[in-house]
Design an enzyme around this catalytic site. Structure first.
Site, mmCIF file in Angstrom:
data_model
loop_
_atom_site.group_PDB
_atom_site.id
_atom_site.type_symbol
_atom_site.label_atom_id
_atom_site.label_comp_id
_atom_site.label_asym_id
_atom_site.label_seq_id
_atom_site.Cartn_x
_atom_site.Cartn_y
_atom_site.Cartn_z
ATOM 1 N N HIS A 53 -7.855 -5.511 0.349
ATOM 2 C CA HIS A 53 -6.583 -4.843 0.595
ATOM 3 C C HIS A 53 -5.872 -5.466 1.812
ATOM 4 O O HIS A 53 -6.316 -5.309 2.942
ATOM 5 C CB HIS A 53 -6.916 -3.368 0.872
ATOM 6 C CG HIS A 53 -5.753 -2.453 0.837
ATOM 7 N ND1 HIS A 53 -5.016 -2.236 -0.300
ATOM 8 C CD2 HIS A 53 -5.198 -1.666 1.795
ATOM 9 C CE1 HIS A 53 -4.070 -1.352 -0.034
ATOM 10 N NE2 HIS A 53 -4.154 -1.000 1.234
ATOM 11 N N TRP A 58 -10.008 0.503 -4.842
ATOM 12 C CA TRP A 58 -9.363 1.782 -4.481
ATOM 13 C C TRP A 58 -7.944 1.835 -5.065
ATOM 14 O O TRP A 58 -7.501 2.865 -5.549
ATOM 15 C CB TRP A 58 -9.364 1.895 -2.956
ATOM 16 C CG TRP A 58 -8.888 3.177 -2.347
ATOM 17 C CD1 TRP A 58 -7.810 3.322 -1.527
ATOM 18 C CD2 TRP A 58 -9.471 4.488 -2.459
ATOM 19 N NE1 TRP A 58 -7.688 4.635 -1.125
ATOM 20 C CE2 TRP A 58 -8.693 5.376 -1.677
ATOM 21 C CE3 TRP A 58 -10.580 4.999 -3.154
ATOM 22 C CZ2 TRP A 58 -8.969 6.735 -1.559
ATOM 23 C CZ3 TRP A 58 -10.861 6.352 -3.037
ATOM 24 C CH2 TRP A 58 -10.062 7.205 -2.249
ATOM 25 N N LYS A 102 4.179 1.934 -2.456
ATOM 26 C CA LYS A 102 4.624 3.123 -3.197
ATOM 27 C C LYS A 102 6.082 3.399 -2.803
ATOM 28 O O LYS A 102 6.942 3.692 -3.639
ATOM 29 C CB LYS A 102 3.780 4.352 -2.828
ATOM 30 C CG LYS A 102 2.250 4.174 -2.882
ATOM 31 C CD LYS A 102 1.526 5.473 -2.514
ATOM 32 C CE LYS A 102 0.143 5.316 -1.884
ATOM 33 N NZ LYS A 102 -0.880 4.655 -2.580
ATOM 34 N N SER A 152 0.816 -1.211 0.000
ATOM 35 C CA SER A 152 0.000 0.000 0.000
ATOM 36 C C SER A 152 0.856 1.270 0.000
ATOM 37 O O SER A 152 1.708 1.410 -0.866
ATOM 38 C CB SER A 152 -0.946 -0.053 1.195
ATOM 39 O OG SER A 152 -2.041 0.760 0.936
HETATM 40 C C1 GTR Z 1 -5.251 4.561 1.865
HETATM 41 C C2 GTR Z 1 -4.619 5.400 0.807
HETATM 42 C C3 GTR Z 1 -3.939 4.516 -0.182
HETATM 43 C C4 GTR Z 1 -3.079 3.468 0.470
HETATM 44 C C5 GTR Z 1 -3.641 2.946 1.773
HETATM 45 C C6 GTR Z 1 -2.666 2.240 2.712
HETATM 46 O O1 GTR Z 1 -6.030 5.253 2.749
HETATM 47 O O2 GTR Z 1 -5.636 6.160 0.208
HETATM 48 O O3 GTR Z 1 -3.196 5.297 -1.090
HETATM 49 O O4 GTR Z 1 -1.779 3.916 0.624
HETATM 50 O O5 GTR Z 1 -4.206 3.932 2.542
HETATM 51 O O6 GTR Z 1 -1.493 2.586 2.820
HETATM 52 O O7 GTR Z 1 -3.131 1.325 3.393
#
Ligand code: GTR
Length: 349
Positions: free
Chosen positions: A333, A281, A192, A188
């Site tokens: 996720h 997402w 990045k 996540s």
């Molecule tokens: C979310 C964010 C994503 C992702 C995620 C995470 O809220 O919008 O870009 O990075 O968090 O890190 O779990």
């Protein structure tokens, strides 16, 4: 089919072949740092590593666990953070992951150390918040010691990536590691981070992004209606990026790059993108198309890039034949064991 889908995204060109790839890659990194993540801080003047804990009989005696304190000295002061090493006890050179983790647990629900070790891999991990907080506070942690000013310096993702490279500095002091298979991994926001760390630090021979989505592996131009956009991310997490990135909120078409540039910066090294089908997402299709687009650069270099059929991925697909790997697993996720085991298989090749 995929070509048509890419045309619709109207992506800027990564590599026209007018310059050497080495020259172009430097330009791309410059652009990504200037417009998106900010530039990483200079190297520390010196570093010290202190072993705080050792357990040589970790995981039924299969591995050695250590907790290590990494201290850096800068002209502006000192900063230290802890990290963890789990290294198989078997003799030989072990390939390894530097895992940028959400927590400092070993093992962790996002890091199945025993399975990783059973596959012959070492893993180094640190908790990203031990480096700098995940918010707009730049006065504490590494950001504070470096007097980082988000208006002109880097955002938090760049500081976490910088820390991953410092853990790599430690790894380089060990003789039991296989540096031809030296990876950085994250999930996540930390996916990045892993992509940025890998793009900038060529000692990482592979980068693994798990559901990194917007401003990670996913293309910013177009995508599903439920995806995170540059507008969303700049609104909620402006501190992850440099200030200039804000100008692209709601104006993705004006970006001089797209996220496949970040993947391509791994070339000729390897990169792997993992998506989860229900994680709209993070936009699995935009992550996949980003691999397709980056794969072309590898092909221009005469390397096998992204080897996939001319269709969108289906749940359960694993494409790992080229230097870019991808899988789409079922579910939401999460950084699961299934994701890790695919990563391990890819790094074994
Ligand atoms: C979310 C964010 C994503 C992702 C995620 C995470 O809220 O919008 O870009 O990075 O968090 O890190 O779990």
């Amino acid at each position: 089919m995929l070509e048509e889908m890419l045309r619709e995204r109207n992506l800027p060109a990564v590599f026209t072949g007018e310059q050497t790839w080495e020259t172009r890659r430097v330009e791309l990194l410059e652009m990504l740092c200037r417009e998106e993540y900010g530039f990483l801080p200079p190297l520390p003047q010196s570093m010290q590593f202190e072993i705080l804990e050792t357990n040589e009989r970790y995981c039924a005696g299969k591995a050695t666990y250590q907790k290590i304190r990494l201290q850096m000295t800068f002209p502006t002061g000192e900063f230290a953070f802890p990290f963890y090493a789990v290294i198989p006890n078997k003799p030989g050179k072990h390939p390894f992951f530097v895992h940028i983790n959400f927590r400092d647990n070993v093992p962790d629900r996002y890091m199945p150390t025993e399975e990783i070790c059973d596959n012959g891999f070492a893993v180094f991990s640190f908790c990203y918040r031990d480096v700098t907080s995940d918010d707009g506070d730049f006065s504490t942690g590494l950001a504070g010691v470096l007097a980082c000013d988000p208006a002109k310096d880097c955002g938090k993702i760049a500081l976490w990536a910088y820390a991953a490279s410092r853990v790599m500095d430690y790894a380089q002091t060990l003789s039991c590691l296989d540096f031809t298979r030296a990876a950085v991994a994250g999930h996540s926001r930390l996916g990045k981070t892993a992509l940025l760390a890998g793009a900038l630090d060529t000692r990482f021979t592979a980068a693994f992004s798990n559901e990194s989505g917007c401003s990670g592996a996913a293309l910013s131009r177009g995508g599903n209606e439920k995806r995170e956009t540059v507008g969303h991310i700049c609104g909620q997490f402006p501190f992850w990026f440099c200030r200039r990135y804000q100008q692209y909120a709601g104006a993705e078409d004006t970006l001089p790059f797209d996220q496949h540039f970040l993947l391509a910066c791994m070339a000729p090294r390897r990169v792997y993108v993992a998506s989860a089908a229900a994680d709209l997402w993070a936009d699995p299709v935009s992550e996949y198309l980003s691999c397709v687009a980056a794969g072309k650069v590898y092909r221009q270099l005469g390397l096998s890039g992204f080897v996939c059929p001319d269709r969108l991925p289906q749940v359960g697909d694993v494409f790992a034949a080229g230097r870019i790997g991808y899988h789409l697993r079922a579910g939401t996720h999460y950084f699961s064991r299934a994701d890790w085991l695919h990563f391990v298989e890819f790094l074994k090749i």
